[in-house]
Write a protein that holds these residues in place. Structure first.
Motif, PDB file in Angstrom:
ATOM      1  N   UNK A  38       0.757  -1.048  -0.163  1.00  0.00           N
ATOM      2  CA  UNK A  38       0.040   0.026  -0.070  1.00  0.00           C
ATOM      3  C   UNK A  38       0.903   1.206   0.272  1.00  0.00           C
ATOM      4  N   UNK A  39       2.111   1.114   0.288  1.00  0.00           N
ATOM      5  CA  UNK A  39       2.891   2.141   0.464  1.00  0.00           C
ATOM      6  C   UNK A  39       3.121   2.853  -1.094  1.00  0.00           C
ATOM      7  N   UNK A  40       3.290   4.148  -1.158  1.00  0.00           N
ATOM      8  CA  UNK A  40       3.300   4.818  -2.513  1.00  0.00           C
ATOM      9  C   UNK A  40       4.662   5.174  -2.565  1.00  0.00           C
ATOM     10  N   UNK A  41       5.550   5.151  -3.446  1.00  0.00           N
ATOM     11  CA  UNK A  41       6.875   5.623  -3.791  1.00  0.00           C
ATOM     12  C   UNK A  41       7.048   6.390  -5.130  1.00  0.00           C
ATOM     13  N   UNK A  42       7.634   7.611  -4.633  1.00  0.00           N
ATOM     14  CA  UNK A  42       7.875   8.390  -5.769  1.00  0.00           C
ATOM     15  C   UNK A  42       9.047   8.123  -6.350  1.00  0.00           C
ATOM     16  N   UNK A  43       9.132   7.657  -7.515  1.00  0.00           N
ATOM     17  CA  UNK A  43      10.360   7.001  -8.427  1.00  0.00           C
ATOM     18  C   UNK A  43      11.603   8.061  -8.732  1.00  0.00           C
ATOM     19  N   UNK A  44      10.825   9.281  -9.261  1.00  0.00           N
ATOM     20  CA  UNK A  44      11.648  10.249  -9.785  1.00  0.00           C
ATOM     21  C   UNK A  44      11.106  11.669  -9.777  1.00  0.00           C
ATOM     22  N   UNK A  45      12.073  12.479  -8.990  1.00  0.00           N
ATOM     23  CA  UNK A  45      11.562  13.815  -8.908  1.00  0.00           C
ATOM     24  C   UNK A  45      11.926  14.516 -10.191  1.00  0.00           C
ATOM     25  N   UNK A  46      11.095  15.454 -10.507  1.00  0.00           N
ATOM     26  CA  UNK A  46      10.800  16.204 -11.728  1.00  0.00           C
ATOM     27  C   UNK A  46      11.431  17.772 -11.424  1.00  0.00           C
ATOM     28  N   UNK A  47      12.831  17.755 -10.982  1.00  0.00           N
ATOM     29  CA  UNK A  47      13.190  19.188 -10.442  1.00  0.00           C
ATOM     30  C   UNK A  47      13.588  20.045 -11.831  1.00  0.00           C
ATOM     31  N   UNK A  48      14.544  19.212 -12.558  1.00  0.00           N
ATOM     32  CA  UNK A  48      14.878  19.955 -13.824  1.00  0.00           C
ATOM     33  C   UNK A  48      14.107  19.675 -15.154  1.00  0.00           C
ATOM     34  N   UNK A  49      12.996  20.111 -14.954  1.00  0.00           N
ATOM     35  CA  UNK A  49      12.219  20.030 -16.410  1.00  0.00           C
ATOM     36  C   UNK A  49      12.714  20.762 -17.322  1.00  0.00           C
ATOM     37  N   UNK A  50      12.930  20.027 -18.616  1.00  0.00           N
ATOM     38  CA  UNK A  50      13.456  20.586 -19.798  1.00  0.00           C
ATOM     39  C   UNK A  50      12.405  20.530 -20.784  1.00  0.00           C
ATOM     40  N   UNK A  51      11.684  21.616 -20.973  1.00  0.00           N
ATOM     41  CA  UNK A  51      10.629  21.427 -21.830  1.00  0.00           C
ATOM     42  C   UNK A  51      11.119  22.411 -23.087  1.00  0.00           C
ATOM     43  N   UNK A  52      10.733  21.994 -24.197  1.00  0.00           N
ATOM     44  CA  UNK A  52      10.882  22.889 -25.503  1.00  0.00           C
ATOM     45  C   UNK A  52      10.483  24.309 -25.488  1.00  0.00           C
ATOM     46  N   UNK A  53      11.417  25.286 -25.020  1.00  0.00           N
ATOM     47  CA  UNK A  53      10.862  26.491 -24.914  1.00  0.00           C
ATOM     48  C   UNK A  53      10.358  27.346 -26.229  1.00  0.00           C
ATOM     49  N   UNK A  54      10.504  26.764 -27.279  1.00  0.00           N
ATOM     50  CA  UNK A  54       9.999  27.382 -28.375  1.00  0.00           C
ATOM     51  C   UNK A  54       8.614  26.983 -28.873  1.00  0.00           C
ATOM     52  N   UNK A  55       8.292  25.634 -27.979  1.00  0.00           N
ATOM     53  CA  UNK A  55       6.906  24.969 -28.396  1.00  0.00           C
ATOM     54  C   UNK A  55       5.880  25.931 -27.302  1.00  0.00           C
ATOM     55  N   UNK A  56       4.799  26.349 -28.179  1.00  0.00           N
ATOM     56  CA  UNK A  56       3.761  26.961 -27.469  1.00  0.00           C
ATOM     57  C   UNK A  56       2.412  26.453 -27.330  1.00  0.00           C
ATOM     58  N   UNK A  57       1.552  26.650 -26.526  1.00  0.00           N
ATOM     59  CA  UNK A  57       0.351  26.085 -26.322  1.00  0.00           C
ATOM     60  C   UNK A  57      -0.780  27.278 -26.322  1.00  0.00           C
ATOM     61  N   UNK A  58      -1.799  27.239 -26.884  1.00  0.00           N
ATOM     62  CA  UNK A  58      -2.600  28.265 -26.943  1.00  0.00           C
ATOM     63  C   UNK A  58      -3.848  28.055 -26.035  1.00  0.00           C
ATOM     64  N   UNK A  59      -4.262  28.736 -25.418  1.00  0.00           N
ATOM     65  CA  UNK A  59      -5.632  28.540 -24.521  1.00  0.00           C
ATOM     66  C   UNK A  59      -6.613  29.828 -24.808  1.00  0.00           C
ATOM     67  N   UNK A  60      -7.727  29.321 -25.417  1.00  0.00           N
ATOM     68  CA  UNK A  60      -8.895  30.630 -25.676  1.00  0.00           C
ATOM     69  C   UNK A  60     -10.146  30.047 -24.884  1.00  0.00           C
ATOM     70  N   UNK A  61     -10.891  31.148 -24.396  1.00  0.00           N
ATOM     71  CA  UNK A  61     -11.966  30.748 -23.502  1.00  0.00           C
ATOM     72  C   UNK A  61     -12.953  32.056 -23.872  1.00  0.00           C
TER      73      UNK A  61
END
Length: 199
Positions: A38-61
């Protein structure tokens, strides 16, 4: 090697119950498994996330279905902005919902996606009417940022829609089932007063 969910939650300043809920819903921002004990283990911290900084998402509402045409205009303006800045648009999300509604499935899904580095919105309140700063912090933790293309004031029609939503919500809490009738009366009187004041 993993760490217990409680340790991971404490380290990130998140209540354990919230972290546990996120794990159960499959939205914990880290890889985790549940052992047979029942113990939940976090396997991997995502401290240094490297996302494509030229990739954009558009949100409209927009707030109401009658304004759906404005969704397309928002998308076009944001695509033009992205092209001018040299961004690659990898996602376009359109939603019809109040800016006060914090249960927007399309926005929730978009916030958890990991294929973009910048989220483009036309106005702050397209993203949310309240709590914009919290969403900025969340995205920053994921290695993303928000760019607001137009910091001008909110269109009046949208403000009125949100105002009506607030009145209905409070009236329902104050007056129970009679709330809708009372809310309609309050809104009607306020709209009439506003019209008189504006000539």
């Amino acid at each position: 090697m993993g760490v217990k969910l409680s340790h991971w939650a404490r380290k990130h300043g998140i209540p354990y119950r919230t972290a546990w809920k996120w794990f159960k819903q499959g939205i914990l921002p880290a890889r985790a498994i549940q052992l047979p004990t029942g113990t939940i283990l976090v396997l991997e911290e995502e401290e240094e996330v490297r996302l494509p900084q030229d990739a954009a998402a558009i949100y409209t509402r927009v707030s109401v279905h009658e304004a759906r045409d404005d969704l397309e205009r928002q998308v076009q303006r944001l695509q033009d902005y992205a092209a001018a800045r040299g961004y690659r648009v990898v996602r376009v999300v359109k939603e019809v919902a109040s800016g006060l509604n914090d249960r927007r499935p399309r926005l929730e899904k978009l916030l958890l996606e990991k294929d973009y580095g910048v989220l483009l919105v036309e106005h702050r309140d397209r993203l949310t009417r309240f709590g914009f700063h919290y969403l900025e912090l969340l995205l920053h933790e994921q290695g993303k940022r928000v760019e607001v293309v137009n910091e001008a004031d909110t269109p009046r029609a949208d403000l009125i829609e949100d105002f009506v939503a607030v009145i209905y919500s409070f009236a329902a809490r104050l007056y129970g089932l009679r709330g809708k009738r009372k809310a309609r009366k309050i809104v009607s009187e306020l709209v009439d007063e506003t019209r008189e004041a504006n000539g």
